[in-house]
Design an enzyme around this catalytic site. Structure first.
Site, PDB file in Angstrom:
ATOM      1  N   ARG A 106      -3.572  14.522   8.862  1.00  0.00           N
ATOM      2  CA  ARG A 106      -1.950  13.352   8.618  1.00  0.00           C
ATOM      3  C   ARG A 106      -2.190  12.922  10.290  1.00  0.00           C
ATOM      4  O   ARG A 106      -0.335  12.242  10.150  1.00  0.00           O
ATOM      5  CB  ARG A 106      -0.592  13.476   8.143  1.00  0.00           C
ATOM      6  CG  ARG A 106      -1.600  13.374   6.428  1.00  0.00           C
ATOM      7  CD  ARG A 106      -1.963  12.477   6.395  1.00  0.00           C
ATOM      8  NE  ARG A 106      -2.014  12.682   4.284  1.00  0.00           N
ATOM      9  CZ  ARG A 106      -1.039  12.356   3.851  1.00  0.00           C
ATOM     10  NH1 ARG A 106       0.051  11.686   4.023  1.00  0.00           N
ATOM     11  NH2 ARG A 106      -1.035  12.689   2.239  1.00  0.00           N
ATOM     12  N   ARG A 119       2.430   6.860   9.556  1.00  0.00           N
ATOM     13  CA  ARG A 119       3.381   6.546   9.932  1.00  0.00           C
ATOM     14  C   ARG A 119       4.339   7.073  10.785  1.00  0.00           C
ATOM     15  O   ARG A 119       5.602   5.739  11.038  1.00  0.00           O
ATOM     16  CB  ARG A 119       4.830   6.368   8.445  1.00  0.00           C
ATOM     17  CG  ARG A 119       3.760   5.100   7.317  1.00  0.00           C
ATOM     18  CD  ARG A 119       4.423   5.438   5.888  1.00  0.00           C
ATOM     19  NE  ARG A 119       4.309   6.822   5.879  1.00  0.00           N
ATOM     20  CZ  ARG A 119       4.620   6.882   3.979  1.00  0.00           C
ATOM     21  NH1 ARG A 119       5.231   6.529   3.419  1.00  0.00           N
ATOM     22  NH2 ARG A 119       3.965   8.744   3.840  1.00  0.00           N
ATOM     23  N   ARG A 138       0.161  -1.622   9.639  1.00  0.00           N
ATOM     24  CA  ARG A 138       0.526  -1.259   8.403  1.00  0.00           C
ATOM     25  C   ARG A 138       1.871  -2.465   7.734  1.00  0.00           C
ATOM     26  O   ARG A 138       1.737  -3.009   6.501  1.00  0.00           O
ATOM     27  CB  ARG A 138       1.518   0.017   7.546  1.00  0.00           C
ATOM     28  CG  ARG A 138       0.051   0.733   7.225  1.00  0.00           C
ATOM     29  CD  ARG A 138      -0.264   0.753   6.134  1.00  0.00           C
ATOM     30  NE  ARG A 138       0.429   1.333   5.339  1.00  0.00           N
ATOM     31  CZ  ARG A 138       1.192   0.537   4.742  1.00  0.00           C
ATOM     32  NH1 ARG A 138       1.298  -0.582   4.612  1.00  0.00           N
ATOM     33  NH2 ARG A 138       1.591   1.581   3.250  1.00  0.00           N
ATOM     34  N   ASP A 143      -8.475   8.297   2.664  1.00  0.00           N
ATOM     35  CA  ASP A 143      -7.789   9.285   1.867  1.00  0.00           C
ATOM     36  C   ASP A 143      -8.021  10.285   0.791  1.00  0.00           C
ATOM     37  O   ASP A 143      -9.921   9.270   0.300  1.00  0.00           O
ATOM     38  CB  ASP A 143      -7.222   7.888   0.970  1.00  0.00           C
ATOM     39  CG  ASP A 143      -5.346   8.511   0.160  1.00  0.00           C
ATOM     40  OD1 ASP A 143      -4.751   8.983   0.834  1.00  0.00           O
ATOM     41  OD2 ASP A 143      -5.692   8.944  -0.941  1.00  0.00           O
ATOM     42  N   TYR A 198      -5.071  13.902 -10.084  1.00  0.00           N
ATOM     43  CA  TYR A 198      -5.045  12.965  -9.794  1.00  0.00           C
ATOM     44  C   TYR A 198      -5.416  12.631 -10.781  1.00  0.00           C
ATOM     45  O   TYR A 198      -4.157  11.484 -11.239  1.00  0.00           O
ATOM     46  CB  TYR A 198      -5.156  12.876  -7.957  1.00  0.00           C
ATOM     47  CG  TYR A 198      -4.435  12.708  -7.085  1.00  0.00           C
ATOM     48  CD1 TYR A 198      -2.759  11.937  -7.262  1.00  0.00           C
ATOM     49  CD2 TYR A 198      -4.788  13.897  -6.490  1.00  0.00           C
ATOM     50  CE1 TYR A 198      -2.205  13.109  -6.014  1.00  0.00           C
ATOM     51  CE2 TYR A 198      -3.549  14.040  -4.648  1.00  0.00           C
ATOM     52  CZ  TYR A 198      -2.496  13.369  -5.140  1.00  0.00           C
ATOM     53  OH  TYR A 198      -1.715  13.451  -4.125  1.00  0.00           O
TER      54      TYR A 198
HETATM   55  O1  CP3 Z   1      -5.104  12.433   8.907  1.00  0.00           O
HETATM   56  C1  CP3 Z   1      -5.734  11.920   8.951  1.00  0.00           C
HETATM   57  O2  CP3 Z   1      -4.727  11.481   9.750  1.00  0.00           O
HETATM   58  C2  CP3 Z   1      -5.928  11.255   8.009  1.00  0.00           C
HETATM   59  C3  CP3 Z   1      -6.126  10.225   7.105  1.00  0.00           C
HETATM   60  C4  CP3 Z   1      -5.735  11.159   5.723  1.00  0.00           C
HETATM   61  C5  CP3 Z   1      -4.760  10.096   4.353  1.00  0.00           C
HETATM   62  N1  CP3 Z   1      -5.179  10.350   3.281  1.00  0.00           N
HETATM   63  C6  CP3 Z   1      -4.381   8.554   4.565  1.00  0.00           C
HETATM   64  C7  CP3 Z   1      -2.356   8.364   4.495  1.00  0.00           C
HETATM   65  C8  CP3 Z   1      -5.722  11.791   4.975  1.00  0.00           C
HETATM   66  C9  CP3 Z   1      -6.976  13.146   5.690  1.00  0.00           C
HETATM   67  C10 CP3 Z   1      -5.227  12.372   4.068  1.00  0.00           C
HETATM   68  C11 CP3 Z   1      -5.500  12.940   2.638  1.00  0.00           C
HETATM   69  C12 CP3 Z   1      -4.484  13.013   1.400  1.00  0.00           C
HETATM   70  N2  CP3 Z   1      -4.180  11.806   0.603  1.00  0.00           N
HETATM   71  C13 CP3 Z   1      -4.919  13.785   0.923  1.00  0.00           C
HETATM   72  C14 CP3 Z   1      -4.822  15.576   1.075  1.00  0.00           C
HETATM   73  C15 CP3 Z   1      -4.271  15.784   2.720  1.00  0.00           C
HETATM   74  C16 CP3 Z   1      -1.875  16.911   2.235  1.00  0.00           C
HETATM   75  O3  CP3 Z   1      -1.798  15.809   2.314  1.00  0.00           O
HETATM   76  O4  CP3 Z   1      -2.276  17.540   1.353  1.00  0.00           O
HETATM   77  C17 CP3 Z   1      -3.540  13.971  -0.128  1.00  0.00           C
HETATM   78  C18 CP3 Z   1      -2.254  14.966  -1.144  1.00  0.00           C
HETATM   79  C19 CP3 Z   1      -3.778  12.324  -0.303  1.00  0.00           C
HETATM   80  C20 CP3 Z   1      -2.727  11.937  -1.361  1.00  0.00           C
HETATM   81  C21 CP3 Z   1      -1.764  10.673  -0.301  1.00  0.00           C
HETATM   82  N3  CP3 Z   1      -2.831   9.405   0.107  1.00  0.00           N
HETATM   83  C22 CP3 Z   1      -0.726  10.402  -0.914  1.00  0.00           C
HETATM   84  C23 CP3 Z   1      -0.247  11.880  -1.925  1.00  0.00           C
HETATM   85  C24 CP3 Z   1       0.113   9.426   0.095  1.00  0.00           C
HETATM   86  C25 CP3 Z   1       1.291   9.605  -0.358  1.00  0.00           C
HETATM   87  C26 CP3 Z   1       2.096   9.512   0.512  1.00  0.00           C
HETATM   88  C27 CP3 Z   1       2.729   9.660   1.850  1.00  0.00           C
HETATM   89  O5  CP3 Z   1       3.059   9.777   2.466  1.00  0.00           O
HETATM   90  O6  CP3 Z   1       2.615   8.561   1.377  1.00  0.00           O
HETATM   91  C28 CP3 Z   1      -1.762   8.846   0.825  1.00  0.00           C
HETATM   92  C29 CP3 Z   1      -1.048   7.660   1.341  1.00  0.00           C
HETATM   93  C30 CP3 Z   1      -1.875   7.834   2.470  1.00  0.00           C
HETATM   94  N4  CP3 Z   1      -2.572   8.178   3.169  1.00  0.00           N
HETATM   95  C31 CP3 Z   1      -1.022   7.639   4.046  1.00  0.00           C
HETATM   96  C32 CP3 Z   1      -1.868   8.215   4.872  1.00  0.00           C
HETATM   97  C33 CP3 Z   1      -1.942   7.038   6.490  1.00  0.00           C
HETATM   98  C34 CP3 Z   1      -0.148   6.571   3.665  1.00  0.00           C
HETATM   99  C35 CP3 Z   1      -0.304   5.055   3.385  1.00  0.00           C
HETATM  100  C36 CP3 Z   1       1.146   4.447   4.010  1.00  0.00           C
HETATM  101  O7  CP3 Z   1       2.117   4.249   3.233  1.00  0.00           O
HETATM  102  O8  CP3 Z   1       0.633   3.598   4.420  1.00  0.00           O
END
Ligand code: CP3
Length: 366
Positions: free
Chosen positions: A48, A52, A61, A97, A174
């Site tokens: 990640r 944010r 965003r 994602d 999911y």
């Molecule tokens: O690592 C990186 O920088 C690459 C981008 C990346 C995102 N999601 C961007 C994202 C990666 C590798 C993921 C993987 C992901 N997505 C996982 C596996 C990693 C982990 O944390 O276990 C999972 C479970 C998800 C599913 C997901 N996507 C969730 C649970 C959420 C909400 C969580 C949150 O922080 O709000 C997302 C949204 C998400 N994916 C965001 C980002 C940058 C936040 C979106 C935003 O509001 O801008």
């Protein structure tokens, strides 16, 4: 006289830029560590790393939704490159994602503000599984592959780009829960009450993931990571029966020669089985000691990890001391990629993340 005279091209003395960067990429500390080769300093990247906690990301965003950003290759590539270069890390990870794959499977995906992801038509019964759409091709995810190509074109030539997907269990969780979950009641109920439907669901997801990951590799990802973020909710026996065969089938179907990172959290009791399922690098969370975990799974596989993401809130001295502790546990053995034990949290101070990267490079320099 040909137009290329004097460029060296006709003598083969000057290589095309492409092959130059292939050599640089292959010799990068990250790729070397994936292959358990010695490195001048321990490579580090952060799950990640684009998100944010970064001002640049929040500004983008403010203008569009998360899904719109994922589906605009030029901007997704920009977010990917900006994060990697700003932090000084040893690899970039494509901005995307793990849930994007559910759209071509026929699910309606939403990222509601403050709620996390939701799937509006979850799978709960064997009839629901029967209705699922086979992902014949991944053309509708072309925006991800285009983002990979554009990232590759603007990323520093020696910086590897990591592609990724969720692992079958985490994606299934999911699809069945309809979003995040604490206890995975629906997922485990399906698993325990209707094995046939469970395995059919996991097989269908696995076939889609293979196509998706191989297309990311074809588009230009140097390595891929399989995120089994929530698999730690299972017992070892359940993992062996309901998950391992599917994860193994994905990992054994990926384009040979591309390193794969197999990651999960809460996996202290599952590490040997995850190793059995496959992967060149096993991701460790912070609940295990890196030295003990590596000993258990064997030094003939690489490891990634494993600083607690919350350590990044504790100040630079603490961060440095914890980085040192983890590097000491890795003991200079080839095949360690430094990372957090899970993703960076949204409130993390950026300067602390940069301090971690610098500390790891400095403390591990040979
Ligand atoms: O690592 C990186 O920088 C690459 C981008 C990346 C995102 N999601 C961007 C994202 C990666 C590798 C993921 C993987 C992901 N997505 C996982 C596996 C990693 C982990 O944390 O276990 C999972 C479970 C998800 C599913 C997901 N996507 C969730 C649970 C959420 C909400 C969580 C949150 O922080 O709000 C997302 C949204 C998400 N994916 C965001 C980002 C940058 C936040 C979106 C935003 O509001 O801008």
């Amino acid at each position: 006289m040909s137009g290329t005279a004097g460029t060296g091209r006709e003598t083969g003395l000057i290589r095309k830029p492409e092959s130059n960067s292939t050599v640089a990429l292959n010799n990068s500390p990250f790729m070397r560590a994936c292959r358990r080769e010695p490195v001048p300093q321990t490579p580090i990247w952060l799950m990640r790393q684009a998100g944010r906690y970064m001002r640049e990301y929040r500004e983008l965003r403010a203008r569009m939704s998360f899904l719109e950003l994922c589906k605009t290759p030029l901007l997704a590539a920009d977010v990917t490159v900006t994060a990697a270069e700003r932090l000084g890390v040893d690899a970039a990870i494509i901005f995307a994602d793990i849930l994007l794959i559910v759209e071509p499977m026929g699910f309606e995906l939403k990222f509601a503000k403050g709620e996390g992801p939701t799937i509006h038509n979850p799978v709960r019964t064997s009839q629901d599984v029967d209705r699922l759409r086979e992902v014949d091709d991944v053309d509708s995810l072309e925006y991800v592959f285009e983002a990979i190509r554009q990232t590759r074109a603007s990323l520093r030539g020696d910086l590897p780009l990591i592609g990724f997907s969720g692992a079958p269990f985490t994606v299934a969780s999911y699809i069945v829960e309809g979003g995040g979950s604490r206890n995975y009641v629906h997922t485990k109920s399906l698993m325990y009450t209707d094995k046939g439907a469970w395995h059919a669901l996991m097989s269908l997801i696995s076939r889609a993931l293979v196509k998706y990951l191989n297309a990311q590799i074809f588009a230009g990802a140097q390595a891929v990571q399989l995120f089994d973020s929530w698999v730690g909710s299972l017992s070892a026996d359940d993992y062996r029966e309901y998950v391992l065969p599917h994860t193994r089938s994905v990992l054994s179907s990926l384009t040979p020669g591309t390193p794969v990172i197999h990651f999960g959290t809460g996996t202290g009791e599952l590490l040997e089985l995850m190793r059995e399922a496959g992967g060149d690098v096993i991701g460790l969370d912070w609940r295990v000691r890196l030295d003990e975990a590596w000993q258990r799974i064997g030094h003939d596989v690489a490891v990634m990890g494993n600083l607690d993401p919350v350590a990044l809130f504790a100040g630079k001295d603490y961060i440095r001391s914890q980085a040192k502790k983890i590097l000491e546990q890795a003991a200079g053995r080839p095949g360690h990629i430094f990372n957090l034990g899970h993703g960076i949290l949204p409130e993390t101070p950026v300067e602390n993340v940069i301090a971690l990267v610098e500390a790891v490079h400095e403390l591990s320099a040979k």
